[in-house]
Enzyme design. Sequence first.
Site, PDB file in Angstrom:
ATOM      1  CE  LYS D  53      -3.699   2.599   1.090  1.00 33.50           C
ATOM      2  NZ  LYS D  53      -4.718   2.806   0.030  1.00 33.50           N
ATOM      3  CB  THR D  54       0.601   4.565  -1.585  1.00 30.35           C
ATOM      4  OG1 THR D  54       0.455   4.064  -2.903  1.00 30.35           O
ATOM      5  CG2 THR D  54       1.395   5.862  -1.608  1.00 30.35           C
ATOM      6  CG  ASN D  77     -10.130   2.985  -3.755  1.00 33.42           C
ATOM      7  OD1 ASN D  77      -9.476   3.776  -3.090  1.00 33.42           O
ATOM      8  ND2 ASN D  77      -9.704   2.513  -4.933  1.00 33.42           N
ATOM      9  N   GLY D  80      -7.912   7.081   0.673  1.00 28.85           N
ATOM     10  CA  GLY D  80      -7.220   8.297   1.108  1.00 28.85           C
ATOM     11  C   GLY D  80      -5.828   8.074   1.654  1.00 28.85           C
ATOM     12  CB  ILE D  81      -2.801   7.478   0.924  1.00 29.44           C
ATOM     13  CG1 ILE D  81      -3.120   7.267  -0.564  1.00 29.44           C
ATOM     14  CG2 ILE D  81      -1.377   7.053   1.239  1.00 29.44           C
ATOM     15  CD1 ILE D  81      -2.041   7.716  -1.525  1.00 29.44           C
ATOM     16  CB  CYS D 137      -0.505  12.357  -4.822  1.00 26.10           C
ATOM     17  SG  CYS D 137       1.250  12.256  -5.169  1.00 26.10           S
ATOM     18  N   GLY D 272      -5.379  -6.341  -8.549  1.00 28.70           N
ATOM     19  CA  GLY D 272      -5.861  -5.550  -7.428  1.00 28.70           C
ATOM     20  C   GLY D 272      -7.178  -6.041  -6.883  1.00 28.70           C
ATOM     21  CB  THR D 273     -10.566  -4.698  -7.488  1.00 24.53           C
ATOM     22  OG1 THR D 273      -9.986  -3.394  -7.619  1.00 24.53           O
ATOM     23  CG2 THR D 273     -11.868  -4.580  -6.748  1.00 24.53           C
TER      24      THR D 273
HETATM   25  C1  LIG Z   1      -9.085  -0.240  -2.112  1.00 19.72           C
HETATM   26  C2  LIG Z   1      -8.005   0.184  -3.049  1.00 19.72           C
HETATM   27  C3  LIG Z   1      -6.896   0.878  -2.574  1.00 19.72           C
HETATM   28  C4  LIG Z   1      -5.895   1.290  -3.432  1.00 19.72           C
HETATM   29  N1  LIG Z   1      -4.810   1.950  -2.925  1.00 19.72           N
HETATM   30  C5  LIG Z   1      -3.797   2.284  -3.767  1.00 19.72           C
HETATM   31  C6  LIG Z   1      -2.612   2.879  -3.249  1.00 19.72           C
HETATM   32  O1  LIG Z   1      -2.468   3.072  -2.056  1.00 19.72           O
HETATM   33  N2  LIG Z   1      -1.644   3.212  -4.129  1.00 19.72           N
HETATM   34  C7  LIG Z   1      -1.757   2.968  -5.474  1.00 19.72           C
HETATM   35  O2  LIG Z   1      -0.822   3.264  -6.220  1.00 19.72           O
HETATM   36  N3  LIG Z   1      -2.849   2.394  -5.980  1.00 19.72           N
HETATM   37  C8  LIG Z   1      -3.874   2.043  -5.157  1.00 19.72           C
HETATM   38  N4  LIG Z   1      -4.981   1.439  -5.679  1.00 19.72           N
HETATM   39  C9  LIG Z   1      -5.064   1.200  -7.116  1.00 19.72           C
HETATM   40  C10 LIG Z   1      -4.635  -0.223  -7.463  1.00 19.72           C
HETATM   41  O3  LIG Z   1      -3.291  -0.431  -7.120  1.00 19.72           O
HETATM   42  C11 LIG Z   1      -4.817  -0.494  -8.952  1.00 19.72           C
HETATM   43  O4  LIG Z   1      -4.006   0.402  -9.681  1.00 19.72           O
HETATM   44  C12 LIG Z   1      -6.249  -0.309  -9.416  1.00 19.72           C
HETATM   45  O5  LIG Z   1      -7.134  -0.772  -8.420  1.00 19.72           O
HETATM   46  C13 LIG Z   1      -6.551  -1.013 -10.736  1.00 19.72           C
HETATM   47  O6  LIG Z   1      -6.311  -2.393 -10.630  1.00 19.72           O
HETATM   48  P1  LIG Z   1      -7.474  -3.459 -10.288  1.00 19.72           P
HETATM   49  O7  LIG Z   1      -8.605  -3.177 -11.230  1.00 19.72           O
HETATM   50  O8  LIG Z   1      -6.827  -4.787 -10.515  1.00 19.72           O
HETATM   51  O9  LIG Z   1      -7.861  -3.230  -8.884  1.00 19.72           O
HETATM   52  C14 LIG Z   1      -5.989   1.013  -4.806  1.00 19.72           C
HETATM   53  C15 LIG Z   1      -7.093   0.316  -5.299  1.00 19.72           C
HETATM   54  C16 LIG Z   1      -8.090  -0.109  -4.449  1.00 19.72           C
HETATM   55  C17 LIG Z   1      -9.268  -0.854  -5.004  1.00 19.72           C
END
Ligand SMILES: Cc1cc2nc3c(=O)[nH]c(=O)nc-3n(C[C@H](O)[C@H](O)[C@H](O)COP(=O)(O)O)c2cc1C
Lengths: 280, 280, 322, 322
Positions: D53-54, D77, D80-81, D137, D272-273
Amino acid sequence: MLQSLETRSAWTANDAPVSDVETIVLSHEAVNDEYRHLVLRAGRPATLAAPGQFFHLLCPASGQDKPYLRRPMSTYKADPEAGTLEFLYKIAGLGTRALTTLKPGDSFRVLGPLGVGFTLDDSWRSIVVLGRGVGLATLAPLAEAAARKGIGVTAILSARRPDLVMSAERFAAIGADVRPVLDSDGSSAPENVRAILGSLAREGRADAIFTCGSNRLFRLAKDFATEQGIAGQVALEQQMACGLGMCFCCVRKFEVDGELVDKRVCWDGPVFDLKEATSW
Amino acid sequence: MLQSLETRSAWTANDAPVSDVETIVLSHEAVNDEYRHLVLRAGRPATLAAPGQFFHLLCPASGQDKPYLRRPMSTYKADPEAGTLEFLYKIAGLGTRALTTLKPGDSFRVLGPLGVGFTLDDSWRSIVVLGRGVGLATLAPLAEAAARKGIGVTAILSARRPDLVMSAERFAAIGADVRPVLDSDGSSAPENVRAILGSLAREGRADAIFTCGSNRLFRLAKDFATEQGIAGQVALEQQMACGLGMCFCCVRKFEVDGELVDKRVCWDGPVFDLKEATSW
Amino acid sequence: MVTAASSSAAPVSLGVEVGGLRLQNPVMPASGTFAEGLARVMDLNRLGAFVTKTITREFRAGNPVPRVCETTEGLINSIGIPSKGLDYFRDNVVPFYRAYSPPLVVSISAPTVDGFASMARDLTIPGVAAIEANISCPNIEEDGRSFAMEPRLTEAVTAAMRRATALPLWVKLTPNTGDIVAVARAAEAGGADAVVVANTILAMRIDTETFRPKLGNVLGGLSGPAVKPIALRMVYQCADKLAIPVIGCGGIATAEDAVEFMLAGARAVQVGTTTFVRPMAMIEIIDGLAAFCARRGIADVNALVGAVVDGNAAPEEAEALL
Amino acid sequence: MVTAASSSAAPVSLGVEVGGLRLQNPVMPASGTFAEGLARVMDLNRLGAFVTKTITREFRAGNPVPRVCETTEGLINSIGIPSKGLDYFRDNVVPFYRAYSPPLVVSISAPTVDGFASMARDLTIPGVAAIEANISCPNIEEDGRSFAMEPRLTEAVTAAMRRATALPLWVKLTPNTGDIVAVARAAEAGGADAVVVANTILAMRIDTETFRPKLGNVLGGLSGPAVKPIALRMVYQCADKLAIPVIGCGGIATAEDAVEFMLAGARAVQVGTTTFVRPMAMIEIIDGLAAFCARRGIADVNALVGAVVDGNAAPEEAEALL
Ligand SMILES: Cc1cc2nc3c(=O)[nH]c(=O)nc-3n(C[C@H](O)[C@H](O)[C@H](O)COP(=O)(O)O)c2cc1C
Ligand SMILES: Cc1cc2nc3c(=O)[nH]c(=O)nc-3n(C[C@H](O)[C@H](O)[C@H](O)COP(=O)(O)OP(=O)(O)OC[C@H]3O[C@@H](n4cnc5c(N)ncnc54)[C@H](O)[C@@H]3O)c2cc1C
Ligand SMILES: Cc1cc2nc3c(=O)[nH]c(=O)nc-3n(C[C@H](O)[C@H](O)[C@H](O)COP(=O)(O)OP(=O)(O)OC[C@H]3O[C@@H](n4cnc5c(N)ncnc54)[C@H](O)[C@@H]3O)c2cc1C
Ligand SMILES: Cc1cc2nc3c(=O)[nH]c(=O)nc-3n(C[C@H](O)[C@H](O)[C@H](O)COP(=O)(O)O)c2cc1C
Ligand code: FES
Ligand code: FES
């Protein structure tokens, strides 16, 4: 002293391996218009779930209802001998509506057991459980676990009407002192519940208090535990995505050392110390 | 002369109102490993479908298969008296796989009848139908319509093996001269089919030729019709989205006045004059 | 106009005023997903308006097949604007719609600013109620850059059309730009009477058996339920910043979706791909809107427009916080 | 490394070299959708890499709830990091992953160019194998404009990190820009070892009963199967124009999806999701990739990268023709 809920070293299988089990529906009955009782063949390790732990259900797509995320449900009963797992749920929206289409013989996936369940201290002799609605589903296995440990249980079951007092027979079966309180006759009013709690305390039958399913009852329980200086736990709900502590969407505010901090209901809970939990 | 297929004034219900009917599955049987026969209660006006017209099926979501678009299927049988509608289909991919999950009693939507079907000229006394695979499903109702008009039918049914000769009994039941030709014994080779066509022409039993289901047979039929100076029609397939002539995704090339033009299979067809249709 | 809600006796007013037109209800088809064929399925007189497939001045063949491919709850298309040309359209299509009461909105495209302007002028004829400019096409005078990707080009082409016609002028935006609000403002500055938000999102699929793109044109535009939350966000962003109405478009499938777009600020909605899957969808949405308003005690559908309750939000900084 | 395909005896090599790291297979989690909790469900040693997670330098609380909402085959989503800060991360999270063999990629964010650079420097420690910069960001030095929306800002922040660390540097792009290829090229010019394409797409939903946005933050980022064809298109566009590898991300749910991204040009993929819905998905994708290659007689998964057959295509002009 109670062990910290956060260390994940509670008395039960809170650290049991989590699996995404393909379950088979054994029965699926309407309890009333709003509630359904679902019994699944799930095998181990899912059925090792501790009271208060939950599962993440992959609701099937059905017609126009295509839920994308899973839905969290408390363990209503987990029987490792029979290999069965039960849920009691209320039809709320998309996901639970889709769930209702499951028929005996159908299979679907449940992920779990998840989260930190209730903690029972060996020194307690008598506890109070105080719940409403589907919250009673969460408290029933706790009462049974207490009975197995020889801890007495008083169950204050709150409901709108007599026919909505959920699971009274489960509490009665373990010899609990069952006290239904109703909106329909006014007995569920806070003053009355407080009075019941007070007399239990006076009788020495309230070493700890457990609550689930109502913010009003939570506040009552919290005040009561503080006044009496007793332990207490609450099972909380919050919308979830991952169920595994990864996404941080299921946070709630908790009071820790005088500061409000976010904790994840799926990972740090869903059962929390009453002292930390805040009103919602 | 044949009426133009484009004016939509063919002999049958080509301009019948189109409806999106909630049908009930009456039976759904495996014809063999690859093919399924689906019988639906559909009522009017769907069952007024003319031979060669098609329906657009809203395949149900099932498990991981969630087809988004509808899938086009030829009318295999439409019986306005019984209120039933039948399809014969081959399991090809996502949509047809999802279709296979339909059980008797299930309901799902079919839109139709759509498109322009076959045209039968009152002056014809004997026609040839030449098909392969599910193409035979499309030709069977045409043969029956011809029989009802007192037009004789020779059905050349091409298949890989004898057990894959589809619907031979339907052609036989109307007294058609049924000629299976097979890959397994070499009888489906172009030379042989051409020889059969030649002898039919010599016997005066080929006033028109109709084909569906194979590009090779299409070319044979087109050459034959040109040589003999007879009429001919082909039912074509193309991937579809709307089925109502709106999206222009289902175009194919046609030769009109020496020029290649695009026509929509769903709206200008799916049945086209052999003279215009081009090889694919 | 007052339409009775199907589930209630209380009359709900569904009429809206959008970009110079008064519509009996806020539901109309999206360009390219509607044609005369739909008359075989529904009573076209129920619709708020008609919007035609985009036409060009000259004949165009369109793209190679396959022209569409399915994706999860969506469709990717690369039809390529086949067109029989302006003259054919004027002589054959416009007369068809004269038999119906809803206003006819004609979608146009051209490769130059003048091309847009002259088409708008030549379509200022009886039977045409408004022009919708599909400006997602490339401008051959500007290195092939799409008009709708850049505020400057959008304002120029809109202003030229504005001078060429007195008809209501709607400008349809592309979601593929990085700043749709700036483009929408440019359309407003150029004299547009409404903006349509939005066209399809550039997408692709590859067949893992053949290793070939699933579209003849390789890339295409994504539409359908999959894109709905993206289009809705763009409507919300634009509605807040414009004085002219926004027409919402993208993935609308149900009356609830239409309500969501109107709450976000859309004055009317266009329904596209859904019609391919459920041809009666527009009628269901019109009836559903009336039923929704009746159930909620809303007498006039206009009360929904922009009614989202977002007090404590700072949407512009939202990406900051994802 | 050689992994036996589950459906065949023929060994398939799944190892890939991506942005300075050698991975045992091309499958890794996407930032923000992975954490220690997944160790309860699967053998983490099977993964190609770990992506955290970032994190930010200081403590951050994150956004108001609700932080997610469901949409058709997707999730929006606005978490908010939330971050416990760099020190906590170094002392508590990095040690956890030391017990595992896949390399640890740390995702970072900061509000300034220097902030990014100093975090990259301070995370150049044992146990951290690469830095992934989440540059979606806002840059507070540039009026809050997001770094990843503009090539100039992207190049500047990448170059500063490049000077600050010798670790492999991955830059994660946003799909919300109008020209992702230009931004990707800027990251390459700034010295990135790989780009991740892409983050979430700005979206929203409104509750039609309460009229409130379904997210506490109003807007959020869309992910999941709904966005797959959009992310795939961006990977295809970028892969063609860059010398450095592209890591595909967006809606990947199955091995077939992973193959599609690799054919489009991705050297590796992030999931991801999907993990929220099917927690074992990454393992299934790894096994499925091996099975796919075995079935197709492909000995090395690298043979899939960019293998799409698109001879007669002119993708850059594609929007011209939609
Ligand atoms: C709940 C959630 C939290 C995420 N938090 C971050 C994050 O902290 N940093 C980041 O670069 N991407 C974040 N993402 C984006 C994912 O890394 C990814 O780029 C995006 O969800 C698309 O991929 P997916 O369709 O496989 O989920 C987040 C995605 C989700 C669903
Ligand atoms: C740990 C835990 C245990 C639970 N145990 C039970 C139980 O035993 N029986 C029971 O009936 N319900 C229980 N719930 C609540 C149950 O998860 C929700 O009622 C259900 O998710 C609603 O989904 P839906 O699609 O039907 O409703 P919708 O309203 O359509 O759901 C929309 C979204 O909101 C979320 N959501 C809605 N209500 C709740 C809620 N109360 N809690 C969390 N998320 C919610 C859903 O997950 C979904 O993401 C529990 C919740 C949690 C967190
Ligand atoms: C007018 C018409 C009548 C038809 N009649 C029959 C019939 O009676 N019986 C029968 O078995 N099949 C028939 N077909 C073909 C049938 O529509 C396809 O086999 C079916 O759409 C395949 O869908 P799928 O999802 O199973 O396959 P997939 O390969 O997963 O489909 C992917 C996409 O390609 C399209 N597609 C794939 N194959 C074809 C095809 N041959 N023609 C058109 N689109 C295709 C699908 O519609 C879908 O959009 C007919 C096609 C048309 C156009
Ligand atoms: C097959 C198809 C053809 C389209 N043709 C056009 C067109 O000619 N002109 C135009 O402006 N938009 C066209 N569109 C875009 C739609 O009008 C609409 O903006 C988009 O599909 C999003 O809405 P939806 O999700 O409801 O379909 C087309 C869309 C589809 C699916
Ligand atoms: S649901 Fe993902 S952290 Fe709790
Ligand atoms: S399928 Fe839409 S025009 Fe034929």
